[in-house]
Motif scaffolding. Structure first.
Motif, PDB file in Angstrom:
ATOM      1  N   GLY A   1     -20.673 -11.837 -19.405  1.00 13.00           N
ATOM      2  CA  GLY A   1     -22.080 -11.447 -19.436  1.00 13.00           C
ATOM      3  C   GLY A   1     -22.659 -11.242 -18.052  1.00 13.00           C
ATOM      4  N   ILE A   2     -22.194 -12.019 -17.079  1.00 12.29           N
ATOM      5  CA  ILE A   2     -22.696 -11.903 -15.707  1.00 12.29           C
ATOM      6  C   ILE A   2     -22.155 -10.657 -15.016  1.00 12.29           C
ATOM      7  N   THR A   3     -20.858 -10.426 -15.158  1.00 10.17           N
ATOM      8  CA  THR A   3     -20.206  -9.350 -14.399  1.00 10.17           C
ATOM      9  C   THR A   3     -20.097  -8.037 -15.161  1.00 10.17           C
ATOM     10  N   GLY A   4     -20.187  -8.081 -16.492  1.00  7.70           N
ATOM     11  CA  GLY A   4     -19.998  -6.868 -17.287  1.00  7.70           C
ATOM     12  C   GLY A   4     -18.551  -6.433 -17.365  1.00  7.70           C
ATOM     13  N   SER A   5     -17.640  -7.359 -17.135  1.00  3.74           N
ATOM     14  CA  SER A   5     -16.218  -7.032 -17.096  1.00  3.74           C
ATOM     15  C   SER A   5     -15.631  -6.920 -18.496  1.00  3.74           C
ATOM     16  N   SER A   6     -14.988  -5.784 -18.753  1.00  9.40           N
ATOM     17  CA  SER A   6     -14.325  -5.588 -20.041  1.00  9.40           C
ATOM     18  C   SER A   6     -13.147  -6.530 -20.208  1.00  9.40           C
ATOM     19  N   VAL A   7     -12.401  -6.737 -19.130  1.00  8.46           N
ATOM     20  CA  VAL A   7     -11.216  -7.577 -19.219  1.00  8.46           C
ATOM     21  C   VAL A   7     -11.587  -9.031 -19.512  1.00  8.46           C
ATOM     22  N   MET A   8     -12.749  -9.485 -19.044  1.00  9.40           N
ATOM     23  CA  MET A   8     -13.184 -10.838 -19.333  1.00  9.40           C
ATOM     24  C   MET A   8     -13.629 -10.975 -20.789  1.00  9.40           C
ATOM     25  N   ILE A   9     -14.186  -9.904 -21.346  1.00 13.83           N
ATOM     26  CA  ILE A   9     -14.516  -9.929 -22.775  1.00 13.83           C
ATOM     27  C   ILE A   9     -13.235 -10.065 -23.594  1.00 13.83           C
ATOM     28  N   SER A  10     -12.213  -9.294 -23.222  1.00 16.17           N
ATOM     29  CA  SER A  10     -10.925  -9.377 -23.922  1.00 16.17           C
ATOM     30  C   SER A  10     -10.326 -10.769 -23.811  1.00 16.17           C
ATOM     31  N   GLU A  11     -10.415 -11.336 -22.615  1.00 14.28           N
ATOM     32  CA  GLU A  11      -9.883 -12.686 -22.411  1.00 14.28           C
ATOM     33  C   GLU A  11     -10.668 -13.716 -23.225  1.00 14.28           C
ATOM     34  N   GLY A  12     -11.982 -13.517 -23.325  1.00 15.75           N
ATOM     35  CA  GLY A  12     -12.791 -14.419 -24.139  1.00 15.75           C
ATOM     36  C   GLY A  12     -12.421 -14.337 -25.607  1.00 15.75           C
ATOM     37  N   ILE A  13     -12.203 -13.108 -26.083  1.00 14.70           N
ATOM     38  CA  ILE A  13     -11.761 -12.912 -27.475  1.00 14.70           C
ATOM     39  C   ILE A  13     -10.407 -13.588 -27.691  1.00 14.70           C
ATOM     40  N   HIS A  14      -9.513 -13.400 -26.733  1.00 15.80           N
ATOM     41  CA  HIS A  14      -8.176 -13.993 -26.803  1.00 15.80           C
ATOM     42  C   HIS A  14      -8.266 -15.514 -26.955  1.00 15.80           C
ATOM     43  N   SER A  15      -9.072 -16.164 -26.112  1.00 12.74           N
ATOM     44  CA  SER A  15      -9.179 -17.622 -26.152  1.00 12.74           C
ATOM     45  C   SER A  15      -9.867 -18.103 -27.430  1.00 12.74           C
ATOM     46  N   THR A  16     -10.839 -17.333 -27.921  1.00 15.14           N
ATOM     47  CA  THR A  16     -11.507 -17.696 -29.171  1.00 15.14           C
ATOM     48  C   THR A  16     -10.535 -17.643 -30.346  1.00 15.14           C
ATOM     49  N   VAL A  17      -9.731 -16.578 -30.396  1.00  9.74           N
ATOM     50  CA  VAL A  17      -8.727 -16.460 -31.465  1.00  9.74           C
ATOM     51  C   VAL A  17      -7.717 -17.597 -31.369  1.00  9.74           C
ATOM     52  N   ASP A  18      -7.294 -17.932 -30.153  1.00  9.20           N
ATOM     53  CA  ASP A  18      -6.336 -19.025 -29.974  1.00  9.20           C
ATOM     54  C   ASP A  18      -6.919 -20.355 -30.437  1.00  9.20           C
ATOM     55  N   THR A  19      -8.227 -20.558 -30.196  1.00  7.00           N
ATOM     56  CA  THR A  19      -8.881 -21.787 -30.655  1.00  7.00           C
ATOM     57  C   THR A  19      -8.861 -21.876 -32.174  1.00  7.00           C
ATOM     58  N   PHE A  20      -9.256 -20.803 -32.824  1.00  9.63           N
ATOM     59  CA  PHE A  20      -9.271 -20.771 -34.290  1.00  9.63           C
ATOM     60  C   PHE A  20      -7.863 -20.942 -34.849  1.00  9.63           C
ATOM     61  N   ASN A  21      -6.902 -20.322 -34.181  1.00 10.74           N
ATOM     62  CA  ASN A  21      -5.511 -20.452 -34.618  1.00 10.74           C
ATOM     63  C   ASN A  21      -5.023 -21.894 -34.539  1.00 10.74           C
ATOM     64  N   GLY A  22      -5.496 -22.625 -33.529  1.00 11.99           N
ATOM     65  CA  GLY A  22      -5.110 -24.026 -33.410  1.00 11.99           C
ATOM     66  C   GLY A  22      -5.547 -24.828 -34.618  1.00 11.99           C
ATOM     67  N   PHE A  23      -6.755 -24.573 -35.099  1.00 14.75           N
ATOM     68  CA  PHE A  23      -7.236 -25.279 -36.294  1.00 14.75           C
ATOM     69  C   PHE A  23      -6.428 -24.882 -37.532  1.00 14.75           C
ATOM     70  N   LEU A  24      -6.019 -23.622 -37.605  1.00 15.04           N
ATOM     71  CA  LEU A  24      -5.176 -23.196 -38.724  1.00 15.04           C
ATOM     72  C   LEU A  24      -3.823 -23.896 -38.699  1.00 15.04           C
ATOM     73  N   LEU A  25      -3.267 -24.077 -37.507  1.00 12.35           N
ATOM     74  CA  LEU A  25      -1.989 -24.781 -37.393  1.00 12.35           C
ATOM     75  C   LEU A  25      -2.132 -26.242 -37.815  1.00 12.35           C
TER      76      LEU A  25
END
Length: 307
Positions: free
Chosen positions: A27-51
């Protein structure tokens, strides 16, 4: 399974903190790659609960409808994790990157990108080392490739794959941010995001391939089958060993069936004693083999034939 939970909990804790920081910086930098990384970490978090859910369900006791237990529940939920990595993590990251490449926006104050990427690398590296040690301990080897090839616990494997992909993604994000800043080409930021999406899709496909074999009834390794054959043949009452069939019913639960032919002069009580001795020796050598079914007959009965 308690050891597998440690790896999963470690990954969840790291990913929650990392996802929040990545989205704030995006949100601060407007970086697309940071949005992708944020999505990646969010999915990994949810996946941990599924495991964790899969680990819980897999420990349920046998029922009349599921007489061999629920061990394969873990394989099912791990497959869902792989699908989410592919569709949500990889798909959305690639889509976000393509949008940014079509309409590139200059990055604002990329210093925050580097800061969060460095912190994230430390967290992800710690989580990866925990999962890697668990993977090697489960397979009793220090060789990473051998441990991956022989692993049958998808919870640990999923964490290793996710954290490995996360570390590679962080490297891509750092390089993409640097090149975008130095060359003053914001389109590179979007290209890095797309590359991260492709990386996640590739990891998901590898996980799906591993889980497919386990879900459809993957058998024991040929070297394990050969070792069991040698164990059986060491018994003096055994004349011949036929088919050896083994199948994973869960990460720590193997079903084994044996076709054994005994010497002609072996009595019924001696057969029973030999069967008990064989089962005990196999279970000592391979604790994951929980159920053993031995189809035994004497050589005399084989010669006489039925009736």
């Amino acid at each position: 399974m308690s050891e597998s939970k440690i790896a999963v909990f470690g990954a969840i804790g790291a990913n929650i903190a990392i996802a929040a920081s990545k989205f704030i910086v995006a949100g601060i930098t407007g970086s697309s790659v940071m949005i992708s990384e944020g999505i990646h970490s969010t999915v990994d978090t949810f996946n941990g609960f599924l495991l964790l859910l899969g680990l819980k369900f897999s420990r349920r006791p046998p029922t009349p409808e599921h007489p061999f237990g629920h061990g394969k529940e873990l394989y099912f939920w791990s497959l869902i994790v792989a699908v989410l990595i592919f569709g949500v993590g990889g798909g959305i990251s690639a889509y976000e990157g393509i949008l940014h490449m079509r309409s590139p926006v200059p990055m604002q104050d990329p210093f925050w990108n580097y800061l969060v990427l460095g912190i994230a690398a430390a967290f992800e590296g710690g989580s990866f080392l925990i999962a890697l040690r668990q993977l090697q301990a489960e397979n009793e080897t220090s060789d990473f490739r051998e441990a991956l090839r022989n692993n049958r616990d998808p919870s640990t494997l999923s964490v290793v794959a996710e954290d490995g992909a996360a570390l590679a993604g962080l490297a891509i994000a750092a390089v993409g941010t640097l090149l975008s800043q130095v060359l003053e080409m914001p389109v590179i930021d979007g290209a890095a995001s797309t590359l991260i999406g492709a990386l996640l899709c590739g990891v998901a496909i590898l996980l799906m391939r591993q889980l497919r074999g386990l879900l459809v009834g993957e058998g024991i390794r040929p070297d394990t089958s050969a070792a069991i054959r040698r164990i059986v043949l060491r018994n003096p009452s055994v004349c011949k060993v036929g088919a050896i069939l083994g199948m994973y019913m869960g990460a720590d639960d193997i079903l084994l069936t044996l076709d054994v032919e005994f010497q002609a002069d072996t009595t019924a009580s001696e057969v029973a004693h030999a069967v008990d001795a064989i089962e005990k020796e196999i279970r000592t050598a391979y604790p994951k083999i929980k159920r053993i079914y031995i189809e035994g007959r004497s050589l005399a009965a084989a010669v006489r034939g039925p009736g």
